[in-house]
Design an enzyme around this catalytic site. Sequence first.
Site, PDB file in Angstrom:
ATOM      1  N   LYS A 141     -22.239 -33.830   0.380  1.00  0.00           N
ATOM      2  CA  LYS A 141     -23.422 -32.964   0.474  1.00  0.00           C
ATOM      3  C   LYS A 141     -24.690 -33.792   0.317  1.00  0.00           C
ATOM      4  CE  LYS A 141     -20.761 -28.974  -0.902  1.00  0.00           C
ATOM      5  NZ  LYS A 141     -20.170 -28.164  -1.977  1.00  0.00           N
ATOM      6  N   GLN A 148     -21.208 -26.439  -8.102  1.00  0.00           N
ATOM      7  CA  GLN A 148     -19.916 -26.767  -7.490  1.00  0.00           C
ATOM      8  C   GLN A 148     -18.772 -26.090  -8.245  1.00  0.00           C
ATOM      9  OE1 GLN A 148     -19.596 -28.797  -4.601  1.00  0.00           O
ATOM     10  NE2 GLN A 148     -17.481 -28.095  -4.684  1.00  0.00           N
ATOM     11  N   ASP A 152     -25.420 -21.022  -1.593  1.00  0.00           N
ATOM     12  CA  ASP A 152     -23.983 -20.796  -1.400  1.00  0.00           C
ATOM     13  C   ASP A 152     -23.689 -19.333  -1.058  1.00  0.00           C
ATOM     14  OD1 ASP A 152     -22.116 -22.778  -1.349  1.00  0.00           O
ATOM     15  OD2 ASP A 152     -21.989 -22.997  -3.530  1.00  0.00           O
TER      16      ASP A 152
END
Length: 280
Positions: free
Chosen positions: A52, A96, A119
């Site tokens: 990322k 994460q 997200d």
Amino acid sequence: MAQLINGREIAKQVRQETAVKVAALKERGVACGLAVVLVGENPASKVYVRMKQKACAEVGIYSEEHKLPETTTREELLTLVDQLNADSKIHGILVQLPLPDGIDELEVLSRVDPKKDVDGFHPINVGRLSIGEDTLVPCTPAGVIEMLHREDDSIQGQKVVVLGRSNIVGKPVAQLFLRENATVTVCHSRTKDLAAECRQADILVVAVGRPAMVKREWVKPGAVVIDVGINRVDDALVGDVDFDSVSEVAGRITPVPGGVGPMTIAMLMSNTATAADASS
Ligand code: NDP
């Protein structure tokens, strides 16, 4: 033989377009920023975080990584999220997953400012998606739809079968297909006859986390097969679809690796640019 859907190539196009958007925002005085929070030592998570950050550098997004030890408490993590919510350099926050045992993921994800929730996991954004409002959409499902659009695959009116009902992939991808006017069936571990359900699909999306579970007999000839699965088997990455046998009947198919995976990261970049744009 099925035609390959090249996720790497499509993801590259998405990143290039995002880079143009990021540069335009910079000209308007908005420098896009993404914060990635990694708690603990999960090796796969470390790899994803590195990928990322590399993508951020490529498209010109400022990124910062917050690495916290496995022993981090709920309060420490929530305090960090609060700081990032208040930080004007940061337009996107990604926590994460998975988080270490003992930390309630929903509580943490719900603490992220919905406007910075790149997200798309905040309950407000999940709700907005399900009532058909514009919102930040989870990256993997968004990547699946983007791929099909760019390959000119028609979705409207198609019979879509989604195998898997997780909050990260199965449910949001089903919502997105509904939004695209497909007829959607969602299957899971209690579905009675999986093979028969899958055989109905014009578009079959598989996200179960079981290596090579979907066989050629499960696939209607000519169907589009999207394999979301990423499984490590004997040091190799394999999908949830038995690629060799299914390629013999499917019309088009995504490989693993090189299919949905790169799209997920590209859509994260795109979501971050969208969040920055909306903030300005
Ligand atoms: P989850 O484990 O959260 O969900 C798996 C789903 O599959 C569940 O709904 C489960 O059913 C269903 N399932 C499991 N076993 C069976 C079975 N034998 N028969 C029928 N249904 C079954 O997984 P995720 O959705 O998070 O991930 C799925 C896969 O996608 C994984 O391989 C993961 O690594 C990969 N992934 C890839 C990404 C990418 O960028 N390409 C991003 C995210 C995930 P039930 O609900 O009944 O338990």
